[in-house]
Design an enzyme around this catalytic site. Structure first.
Site, PDB file in Angstrom:
ATOM      1  N   LEU A 219      49.494  33.152  37.139  1.00 39.52           N
ATOM      2  CA  LEU A 219      48.576  33.732  38.114  1.00 39.52           C
ATOM      3  C   LEU A 219      49.119  33.465  39.528  1.00 39.52           C
ATOM      4  CD1 LEU A 219      45.655  35.043  38.213  1.00 39.52           C
ATOM      5  CD2 LEU A 219      44.944  32.817  39.063  1.00 39.52           C
TER       6      LEU A 219
ATOM      7  N   GLU B 295      52.108  27.170  33.809  1.00 39.17           N
ATOM      8  CA  GLU B 295      51.131  26.644  34.776  1.00 39.17           C
ATOM      9  C   GLU B 295      50.189  25.696  34.047  1.00 39.17           C
ATOM     10  OE1 GLU B 295      48.962  30.053  36.411  1.00 39.17           O
ATOM     11  OE2 GLU B 295      49.128  31.063  34.486  1.00 39.17           O
TER      12      GLU B 295
ATOM     13  N   LYS C  24      43.710  38.218  36.720  1.00 42.79           N
ATOM     14  CA  LYS C  24      42.709  37.157  36.538  1.00 42.79           C
ATOM     15  C   LYS C  24      41.551  37.648  35.676  1.00 42.79           C
ATOM     16  CE  LYS C  24      40.766  33.348  39.292  1.00 42.79           C
ATOM     17  NZ  LYS C  24      41.336  32.270  38.484  1.00 42.79           N
TER      18      LYS C  24
ATOM     19  N   TYR D  68      37.641  38.049  37.257  1.00 40.58           N
ATOM     20  CA  TYR D  68      36.829  37.104  38.022  1.00 40.58           C
ATOM     21  C   TYR D  68      37.618  36.504  39.167  1.00 40.58           C
ATOM     22  CZ  TYR D  68      39.056  32.868  36.068  1.00 40.58           C
ATOM     23  OH  TYR D  68      39.938  31.873  35.749  1.00 40.58           O
TER      24      TYR D  68
ATOM     25  N   ARG E 281      43.300  39.761  45.693  1.00 41.19           N
ATOM     26  CA  ARG E 281      43.687  39.594  44.292  1.00 41.19           C
ATOM     27  C   ARG E 281      42.684  40.267  43.364  1.00 41.19           C
ATOM     28  NH1 ARG E 281      44.661  33.625  42.282  1.00 41.19           N
ATOM     29  NH2 ARG E 281      42.402  33.593  42.428  1.00 41.19           N
TER      30      ARG E 281
ATOM     31  N   ARG F 209      30.011  49.418  21.169  1.00 48.96           N
ATOM     32  CA  ARG F 209      31.292  48.758  20.931  1.00 48.96           C
ATOM     33  C   ARG F 209      32.365  49.731  20.459  1.00 48.96           C
ATOM     34  NH1 ARG F 209      34.210  45.984  16.935  1.00 48.96           N
ATOM     35  NH2 ARG F 209      35.385  44.220  17.770  1.00 48.96           N
TER      36      ARG F 209
HETATM   37  N1  PDD Z   1      41.531  29.035  38.327  1.00 46.59           N
HETATM   38  N2  PDD Z   1      46.498  29.568  37.357  1.00 46.59           N
HETATM   39  C1  PDD Z   1      45.429  29.774  36.578  1.00 46.59           C
HETATM   40  C2  PDD Z   1      45.650  30.091  35.137  1.00 46.59           C
HETATM   41  C3  PDD Z   1      44.132  29.709  37.122  1.00 46.59           C
HETATM   42  O1  PDD Z   1      43.063  29.931  36.339  1.00 46.59           O
HETATM   43  C4  PDD Z   1      43.970  29.396  38.497  1.00 46.59           C
HETATM   44  C5  PDD Z   1      42.619  29.322  39.161  1.00 46.59           C
HETATM   45  C6  PDD Z   1      45.118  29.154  39.274  1.00 46.59           C
HETATM   46  C7  PDD Z   1      45.044  28.846  40.749  1.00 46.59           C
HETATM   47  O2  PDD Z   1      44.712  29.984  41.520  1.00 46.59           O
HETATM   48  P1  PDD Z   1      43.887  29.844  42.878  1.00 46.59           P
HETATM   49  O3  PDD Z   1      44.672  28.933  43.756  1.00 46.59           O
HETATM   50  O4  PDD Z   1      43.826  31.215  43.411  1.00 46.59           O
HETATM   51  O5  PDD Z   1      42.555  29.259  42.515  1.00 46.59           O
HETATM   52  C8  PDD Z   1      46.365  29.268  38.670  1.00 46.59           C
HETATM   53  C9  PDD Z   1      40.194  29.033  38.875  1.00 46.59           C
HETATM   54  C10 PDD Z   1      39.983  28.029  39.961  1.00 46.59           C
HETATM   55  C11 PDD Z   1      39.200  28.902  37.726  1.00 46.59           C
HETATM   56  O6  PDD Z   1      39.439  29.559  36.734  1.00 46.59           O
HETATM   57  O7  PDD Z   1      38.190  28.193  37.854  1.00 46.59           O
END
Ligand code: PDD
Length: 275
Positions: A199, A174, A142, A31, A50, A98
């Site tokens: 990420l 993170e 992601k 996603y 990405r 499945r």
């Molecule tokens: N999340 N680290 C993780 C684990 C994340 O899920 C996200 C983003 C980030 C920041 O990445 P970016 O700057 O590209 O949004 C770092 C999104 C916003 C979400 O899951 O809603």
């Protein structure tokens, strides 16, 4: 709301995805979340780049060209009259009986929806707790498997806090859905270096560029909770929260429990640049 499902724009009540979708059964999907400000899509090149990389890492290809995907994003902004908020895009391997073995040649499931939300404007700081990082080893991809992140953020909320910083081998990886930073008393910004452990945030990349443009000192390396508690200030970044100050780490207040000057400045410059 109007959502997008496999080529069609439909009211959310009419949208359908198979019970056998591998995204639903195996979290077998990728996603992206992209911000919209003043009706404009932010950081498109970063998110689309990405997406393609994440898909490639789990053996999937792009469901359509980058140009076509941008067109779908624009259409979603238009059909939902989205001025400010987020666009969520999910691509899963598709539906099949499945089986742990990944079937080849499925029709991918592509879903988009929008969420109206105020993203700009001054932010009050967040209070965070530390928790063990129990996620899998490829956090650079992601994927839609967000159970660990959801569990720890819920735990933080139950404790009356705002978010959780995940810790592995003594170092912060993170936040539940954001990249994390501290600012030392000497004014140096520290954020974890990219690897399979975190990420590669699109906001992170832009913020690091801004930091260099502003001639601030930056060091990309892991840091501990103790270092964070002794820092001058801290902040986090994500597509839907831009730069957000962190004012408390495990009960210890930073900068007297108020957003620090570096976090505020970076937040302002970032928003200016995304407009
Ligand atoms: N999340 N680290 C993780 C684990 C994340 O899920 C996200 C983003 C980030 C920041 O990445 P970016 O700057 O590209 O949004 C770092 C999104 C916003 C979400 O899951 O809603």
């Amino acid at each position: 709301r109007i959502v997008y499902v496999n080529g069609a724009y439909v009211p959310e009540e009419e949208a359908m995805v198979s019970v056998f979708d591998r995204g639903f059964l195996f979290a077998d999907g990728i996603y992206e979340v992209t911000a919209v400000v003043d009706g404009k899509i932010c950081e498109w090149d970063g998110h689309i780049g990405r997406l393609e990389r994440s898909l490639g890492e789990i053996g999937m290809s792009m469901p359509m060209s980058a140009e076509e995907l941008l067109e779908v994003h624009r259409e979603m902004v238009k059909r939902n009259n989205l001025e400010e908020g987020a666009i969520y895009l999910q691509v899963t391997r598709g539906a099949a009986d499945r089986d742990f073995v990944m079937p080849e040649g499925l029709d991918q499931t592509v879903v988009l929806f929008t969420q109206a939300k105020k993203l700009t404007g001054a932010k009050s700081g967040l209070r965070v707790i530390s928790v063990p990082d129990i996620r899998w080893g490829r956090r650079d991809i992601k994927t839609v498997q967000l159970l660990a992140a959801s569990l720890v953020k819920t735990e933080a909320k139950k404790k009356g806090k705002d978010d959780a910083w995940m810790v592995e081998d003594g170092f912060v990886t993170e936040g539940s859905s954001n990249n994390t930073y501290i600012v030392t008393k000497e004014g140096k910004i520290i954020t974890r270096n990219l690897s399979n452990s975190i990420l590669p945030g699109i906001t992170r990349k832009s913020v690091l560029r801004i930091v260099e443009e502003l001639d601030m000192e930056i060091e990309e390396r892991p840091f501990t909770i103790e270092e964070a508690q002794n820092a001058a200030e801290a902040f986090m970044t994500a597509a839907t929260s831009f730069v957000t100050p962190v004012i408390e780490v495990d009960g210890v207040e930073l900068n007297g429990g108020t957003p620090g000057p570096v976090s505020k400045r970076l937040g302002e410059v970032y928003i200016e640049e995304s407009r």
